[in-house]
Design an enzyme around this catalytic site. Structure first.
Site, PDB file in Angstrom:
ATOM      1  N   GLY A 157       0.765  -1.070   0.115  1.00 24.49           N
ATOM      2  CA  GLY A 157      -0.099  -0.137   0.257  1.00 24.49           C
ATOM      3  C   GLY A 157       0.787   1.257   0.039  1.00 24.49           C
ATOM      4  O   GLY A 157       2.248   1.438   0.557  1.00 24.49           O
ATOM      5  N   ASP A 166     -10.155  10.961   8.765  1.00 25.90           N
ATOM      6  CA  ASP A 166      -9.885  10.475   7.548  1.00 25.90           C
ATOM      7  C   ASP A 166     -10.674   8.993   7.478  1.00 25.90           C
ATOM      8  O   ASP A 166      -9.896   8.038   6.938  1.00 25.90           O
ATOM      9  CB  ASP A 166      -8.453  10.333   7.184  1.00 25.90           C
ATOM     10  CG  ASP A 166      -7.857  10.066   5.704  1.00 25.90           C
ATOM     11  OD1 ASP A 166      -8.855  10.583   5.012  1.00 25.90           O
ATOM     12  OD2 ASP A 166      -6.872   9.748   5.325  1.00 25.90           O
ATOM     13  N   SER A 170       1.766  10.168   2.641  1.00 27.56           N
ATOM     14  CA  SER A 170       2.914  10.368   3.579  1.00 27.56           C
ATOM     15  C   SER A 170       3.581   8.826   3.967  1.00 27.56           C
ATOM     16  O   SER A 170       4.587   9.254   4.637  1.00 27.56           O
ATOM     17  CB  SER A 170       2.367  10.929   5.060  1.00 27.56           C
ATOM     18  OG  SER A 170       1.483  10.059   5.410  1.00 27.56           O
TER      19      SER A 170
END
Length: 686
Positions: free
Chosen positions: A373, A495, A377
């Site tokens: 993945g 998020d 950041s």
């Protein structure tokens, strides 16, 4: 000769009184600078005088003497270096001290006591109260940091009650506070209380523990994130301050230990002290301050009565025996303390630090073939530890590798190290902060993210069943309920999206990625505006406009996830169609069930599907006041609460104050009537 004898009695019986940066024999009173009413007596720091006041006409007592300022301060005589101007690094520190607040039986209680770090030791409050903390109106150029143990209730200062601990940063109005009655602590009981204060510059975090025992409690009573690097000058004065204001209490410091240590990234700790397991252990359990004074007075009388060389020799032998006894007792106590702490560490299972060599070995030196993945950041690698356990290694990126604080690593680590233990949260297994690398190690979840299962395998045999989808949504709801309502501090994830929802081997959902999380005290009603961050399609309209994150902004994102799971569609498709708008249109036409994922081929409970779609619309309501708490949404999904009432068509987006005191209802504006003047945002498409 009696004076010489008294000195030796003082020295040996109170050898455990500790001051920073000292070693070997010393005279404690010479290491203190006293101000106001403060005094040093019998190896105890007294900050306020024992005053009397008029309680009634039947018990006349003289008023406090005019010579008393009702304020006392004691500082370590030398300023301590906190800031290295050449490297621009700030020191971390830890402090432990024991204190007693003994109120008068005839007068109101005093104001309380504060541990104080200030650039100006002579900056006092202009009044007799406020614990003697600096008056910013007079000393605006002199920053300070204080942890107050407040025994006076003043609503004008935002006090929550007359028995609280607060953190003050260059103002007497606390940035964070907590009621200590909830932990069974009465600051005005007269009992000896021990406090531990710790600041970790690497995490910009203050933690405070309070207890009657000399063994530090397992959990801090107050935790808050504050950056003190902007408050500290190169050298600061460290000590204590107290005041009586309109009351009368004796404020006493019995023991004190303070130290600073480096703030390089490699010093980011687990939840243990850098002094070793028994840093918090005392050689014995001291008695209360009242007994302390009585015992000292008795020792002085005996010492003066002995006199002479023979008495000195006899006392020296007795003292030697006492020292041996206490050393043996201390050794036994340390061993028992280590056993208890070792047990505690095994129980809490604090994530351990891993070396960079271990991380590279687990990921084959960050081999690209191990990548599972990638985000804005960080990059996530699949790894295997020597024990054979599979892990997900999250490697953070940053422009300046030495600037640890400007990276989501810090936010995520500070959030996860608070021991977030919930079955629907991805669990932290370890961390590494070495050389140029910042790494967090999580449990490995073999099914990957919900986003990949829903969208990247559309044409494969992997299609989530209806029961799996319902279980996933309820799992995410359980995780958010824990973060919003059940955790020690309220955490706003900021998020919530399918990319950050991971699935284990049985397709159980686990929420992860806390790189954008915000942490608040539950009692706090203050929310600072931030640069909106998150992913397009999941952001609540009022958050994009105002930049103020709340529980309701997470609820909106959760609502989008619910609709995404039910429909199998992305929040914004390739043609720019917004999923929330599409479902609203079908609801208005009476065709809501047509939004169901066609890949299910009708293999679902129609009532449950409609319920999930209605919950998604309710949570993604344009008006944040109409969105239900996640806990209530879960009850609706399980059929334990009635369906939400929704209008026939999507309401116009209204921007109302997110916080209770922002403005009145007349200030509401419709986004349909305004140009899109959205503040600068950190947004991503995935």
């Amino acid at each position: 000769m009696p004076s010489l004898l008294l000195f030796w009695v003082h020295f040996f019986l109170f050898f455990d009184f500790i001051f920073p940066s000292l070693s070997g024999p010393f005279f404690p009173e010479k290491n203190l600078t006293l101000f106001g009413d403060a005094y040093f007596r019998n190896n105890v720091i007294g900050l306020t005088q024992e005053l009397s006041c008029l309680s009634s006409s039947s018990s006349p007592s003289p008023p406090p003497p005019s010579s008393s300022s009702a304020v006392g301060r004691a500082f370590y005589v030398y300023p301590i270096r906190f800031l290295d101007s050449t490297t621009n690094s700030t020191a971390s520190f830890s402090c432990r001290f024991s204190f007693s607040i003994i109120p008068s039986s005839l007068c109101p209680s005093g104001d309380g006591i504060a541990f104080l770090i200030t650039s100006n030791a002579e900056s006092f409050s202009s009044s007799r109260g406020y614990m003697g903390l600096p008056d910013q109106a007079l000393y605006a150029q002199d920053p300070f940091f204080a942890v107050e143990f407040d025994t006076s209730y003043d609503p004008s200062l935002g006090d929550i009650n007359g028995n609280h601990v607060g953190i003050d940063v260059s103002t007497i109005i606390s940035a964070a506070s907590v009621d200590v009655f909830s932990s069974g602590i009465d600051l005005k009981s007269g009992r000896q209380i021990t406090a531990w204060i710790e600041y970790r510059d690497a995490m910009k975090m203050i933690r405070v523990w309070v207890g009657y025992s000399h063994i530090r409690p397992p959990s801090p009573i107050l935790v808050t994130q504050i950056d003190l690097s902007n408050q500290f000058k190169e050298f600061m004065h460290v000590g204590f301050s107290a005041s009586n204001g309109q009351g009368a209490s004796i404020h006493v410091i019995d023991h004190w230990q303070f130290k600073t240590f480096g703030s390089l990234p490699s010093t980011i700790p687990a939840d243990t002290s850098e002094e070793g397991d028994c840093f918090i252990c005392f050689s014995e359990e001291p008695s209360s301050s009242a007994d302390y004074y009585a015992r000292r007075k008795k020792v002085e009388e005996i010492a003066f009565g002995l006199g002479g060389l023979g008495a000195f020799v006899f006392s020296a032998v007795a003292i030697f025996a006492v020292i041996c006894f206490f050393l043996i007792k201390k050794r036994v106590h340390i061993r028992k303390c280590k056993e208890r702490l070792n047990c505690k560490v095994q129980t809490n299972r604090v994530p351990g630090r891993l070396s960079l060599a271990e991380i590279k070995s687990a990921t084959m030196a960050f081999n690209p073939s191990r990548i599972v993945g990638e985000g804005a950041s960080a990059t996530v690698y699949r790894g295997s530890l020597p024990s054979g356990r599979e892990v997900a290694v999250k490697r953070f990126e940053r422009a300046n590798r030495m600037d640890c604080m400007r990276n989501p690593f810090t936010t995520e680590f500070a959030t996860m190290v608070g021991c977030l233990r919930h079955k629907n949260l991805v669990q932290l297994q370890g961390w590494c902060c070495e050389r140029n690398e910042l790494v967090l190690v999580y449990e490995y979840l073999p099914k990957g993210s919900l986003n990949k299962v829903l969208h990247k395998h559309s044409n494969s045999a992997i299609v989530l069943s209806w029961n799996q989808r319902l279980s996933i949504v309820l799992g995410v709801a359980s995780a958010l309920t824990y973060l919003h309502e059940e955790c020690e501090r309220q955490i706003i994830h900021r998020d919530v999206k399918t990319c950050n929802i991971m699935l284990d081997a049985e397709f159980n959902a686990k929420l992860g990625d806390f790189g954008l999380a915000e942490v608040y005290e539950h009692s706090s009603v203050t929310r600072d505006a931030t640069i909106p961050a998150g992913t397009m399609g999941y952001l609540a309209p009022e958050y994009v406009y105002s930049g103020v994150p709340t529980k309701k902004t997470d609820v909106y994102s959760f609502g989008v996830v619910v609709l995404e799971v039910a429909t199998g569609r992305r929040p914004v498709d390739d043609g720019g169609k917004v999923l929330v708008d599409l479902v609203w249109e079908l609801w208005g036409k009476g065709k809501l069930i047509e939004a169901a994922d066609r890949r299910l081929m009708g293999k679902f409970d129609v009532v449950e599907m409609e319920r999930m779609l209605l919950v998604g619309l309710s949570c993604a309501h344009p008006d944040h006041e109409k969105r239900p708490p996640v806990k209530e949404a879960a009850r609706i999904l399980r059929g334990e609460a009635p369906l939400p009432l929704l209008p026939a068509r999507k309401p116009r987006v209204k921007i109302r104050p997110v916080l209770p005191d922002d403005s009145s209802a007349e200030d509401c504006q419709s986004l349909d009537d305004l140009p899109w003047m959205t503040p600068k945002s950190h947004l991503s498409k995935d």
